[in-house]
Design a protein around this motif. Sequence first.
Motif, PDB file in Angstrom:
ATOM      1  N   ARG A  54     -21.199  18.472  30.792  1.00 56.47           N
ATOM      2  CA  ARG A  54     -22.235  18.641  31.821  1.00 56.47           C
ATOM      3  C   ARG A  54     -21.668  19.173  33.127  1.00 56.47           C
ATOM      4  O   ARG A  54     -22.355  19.859  33.873  1.00 56.47           O
ATOM      5  CB  ARG A  54     -22.928  17.313  32.098  1.00 56.47           C
ATOM      6  CG  ARG A  54     -23.878  16.912  31.026  1.00 56.47           C
ATOM      7  CD  ARG A  54     -24.564  15.634  31.410  1.00 56.47           C
ATOM      8  NE  ARG A  54     -25.369  15.147  30.313  1.00 56.47           N
ATOM      9  CZ  ARG A  54     -25.646  13.889  30.098  1.00 56.47           C
ATOM     10  NH1 ARG A  54     -25.197  12.972  30.935  1.00 56.47           N
ATOM     11  NH2 ARG A  54     -26.370  13.526  29.082  1.00 56.47           N
ATOM     12  N   TRP A  55     -20.425  18.841  33.413  1.00 57.10           N
ATOM     13  CA  TRP A  55     -19.791  19.292  34.646  1.00 57.10           C
ATOM     14  C   TRP A  55     -19.301  20.729  34.535  1.00 57.10           C
ATOM     15  O   TRP A  55     -19.424  21.515  35.476  1.00 57.10           O
ATOM     16  CB  TRP A  55     -18.629  18.355  34.971  1.00 57.10           C
ATOM     17  CG  TRP A  55     -17.941  18.638  36.256  1.00 57.10           C
ATOM     18  CD1 TRP A  55     -18.382  18.311  37.497  1.00 57.10           C
ATOM     19  CD2 TRP A  55     -16.689  19.310  36.431  1.00 57.10           C
ATOM     20  NE1 TRP A  55     -17.474  18.742  38.439  1.00 57.10           N
ATOM     21  CE2 TRP A  55     -16.435  19.356  37.802  1.00 57.10           C
ATOM     22  CE3 TRP A  55     -15.775  19.875  35.558  1.00 57.10           C
ATOM     23  CZ2 TRP A  55     -15.292  19.953  38.327  1.00 57.10           C
ATOM     24  CZ3 TRP A  55     -14.641  20.467  36.077  1.00 57.10           C
ATOM     25  CH2 TRP A  55     -14.410  20.492  37.442  1.00 57.10           C
ATOM     26  N   VAL A  56     -18.745  21.109  33.386  1.00 57.08           N
ATOM     27  CA  VAL A  56     -18.103  22.408  33.230  1.00 57.08           C
ATOM     28  C   VAL A  56     -19.091  23.521  32.897  1.00 57.08           C
ATOM     29  O   VAL A  56     -18.923  24.655  33.346  1.00 57.08           O
ATOM     30  CB  VAL A  56     -16.985  22.339  32.164  1.00 57.08           C
ATOM     31  CG1 VAL A  56     -16.417  23.708  31.871  1.00 57.08           C
ATOM     32  CG2 VAL A  56     -15.883  21.420  32.629  1.00 57.08           C
ATOM     33  N   VAL A  57     -20.142  23.227  32.139  1.00 55.19           N
ATOM     34  CA  VAL A  57     -21.057  24.285  31.701  1.00 55.19           C
ATOM     35  C   VAL A  57     -21.656  25.085  32.868  1.00 55.19           C
ATOM     36  O   VAL A  57     -21.614  26.311  32.848  1.00 55.19           O
ATOM     37  CB  VAL A  57     -22.155  23.728  30.769  1.00 55.19           C
ATOM     38  CG1 VAL A  57     -23.295  24.714  30.591  1.00 55.19           C
ATOM     39  CG2 VAL A  57     -21.549  23.390  29.420  1.00 55.19           C
ATOM     40  N   PRO A  58     -22.200  24.458  33.900  1.00 58.14           N
ATOM     41  CA  PRO A  58     -22.740  25.279  34.994  1.00 58.14           C
ATOM     42  C   PRO A  58     -21.672  26.110  35.691  1.00 58.14           C
ATOM     43  O   PRO A  58     -21.932  27.236  36.109  1.00 58.14           O
ATOM     44  CB  PRO A  58     -23.332  24.248  35.964  1.00 58.14           C
ATOM     45  CG  PRO A  58     -23.540  23.027  35.161  1.00 58.14           C
ATOM     46  CD  PRO A  58     -22.490  23.034  34.093  1.00 58.14           C
ATOM     47  N   ILE A  59     -20.464  25.542  35.807  1.00 58.18           N
ATOM     48  CA  ILE A  59     -19.375  26.286  36.442  1.00 58.18           C
ATOM     49  C   ILE A  59     -18.953  27.470  35.581  1.00 58.18           C
ATOM     50  O   ILE A  59     -18.679  28.556  36.074  1.00 58.18           O
ATOM     51  CB  ILE A  59     -18.179  25.345  36.719  1.00 58.18           C
ATOM     52  CG1 ILE A  59     -18.577  24.292  37.750  1.00 58.18           C
ATOM     53  CG2 ILE A  59     -16.956  26.116  37.176  1.00 58.18           C
ATOM     54  CD1 ILE A  59     -17.581  23.169  37.897  1.00 58.18           C
ATOM     55  N   ALA A  60     -18.909  27.268  34.267  1.00 55.52           N
ATOM     56  CA  ALA A  60     -18.473  28.316  33.345  1.00 55.52           C
ATOM     57  C   ALA A  60     -19.563  29.362  33.113  1.00 55.52           C
ATOM     58  O   ALA A  60     -19.258  30.536  32.879  1.00 55.52           O
ATOM     59  CB  ALA A  60     -18.057  27.709  32.011  1.00 55.52           C
ATOM     60  N   ALA A  61     -20.816  28.948  33.167  1.00 57.57           N
ATOM     61  CA  ALA A  61     -21.912  29.872  32.844  1.00 57.57           C
ATOM     62  C   ALA A  61     -22.005  31.030  33.839  1.00 57.57           C
ATOM     63  O   ALA A  61     -22.247  32.169  33.423  1.00 57.57           O
ATOM     64  CB  ALA A  61     -23.233  29.111  32.804  1.00 57.57           C
ATOM     65  N   ALA A  62     -21.810  30.764  35.103  1.00 52.83           N
ATOM     66  CA  ALA A  62     -21.976  31.815  36.116  1.00 52.83           C
ATOM     67  C   ALA A  62     -21.020  32.993  35.903  1.00 52.83           C
ATOM     68  O   ALA A  62     -21.484  34.136  35.776  1.00 52.83           O
ATOM     69  CB  ALA A  62     -21.825  31.228  37.513  1.00 52.83           C
ATOM     70  N   PRO A  63     -19.696  32.784  35.825  1.00 55.87           N
ATOM     71  CA  PRO A  63     -18.833  33.946  35.619  1.00 55.87           C
ATOM     72  C   PRO A  63     -18.990  34.593  34.239  1.00 55.87           C
ATOM     73  O   PRO A  63     -18.863  35.807  34.105  1.00 55.87           O
ATOM     74  CB  PRO A  63     -17.414  33.401  35.810  1.00 55.87           C
ATOM     75  CG  PRO A  63     -17.518  31.940  35.712  1.00 55.87           C
ATOM     76  CD  PRO A  63     -18.918  31.568  36.074  1.00 55.87           C
TER      77      PRO A  63
END
Length: 91
Positions: free
Chosen positions: A17-26
């Motif tokens: 849940r923490w990494v997906v939004p961070i990873a999705a943008a780039p």
Amino acid sequence: MDHSNNSRQRQARRLHRWVVPIAAAPLLLTAATGSLYSLLLEVNIDAFWLLRIHTGDFGSLNLQPVYPVLLGALTIVVTGSGLMMLLRPAR
């Protein structure tokens, strides 16, 4: 033993849940700029600035040396944490 499996799944879910939004943008930015650049080349428009963004050059913030490694690491973490949630041990 069942408690440790639940704890591990909770940790995987929290990480995911923490990494997906961070990873999705780039990842989405890279996919969109690469696709758009290819489409524009088909109609003889050379938007080189899209290619620069696609490779991690964001003007004053140039991530080109580490951008592929960063995208790869984020993809592996998202995939790994997703698989940890998906592949539950047999009961």
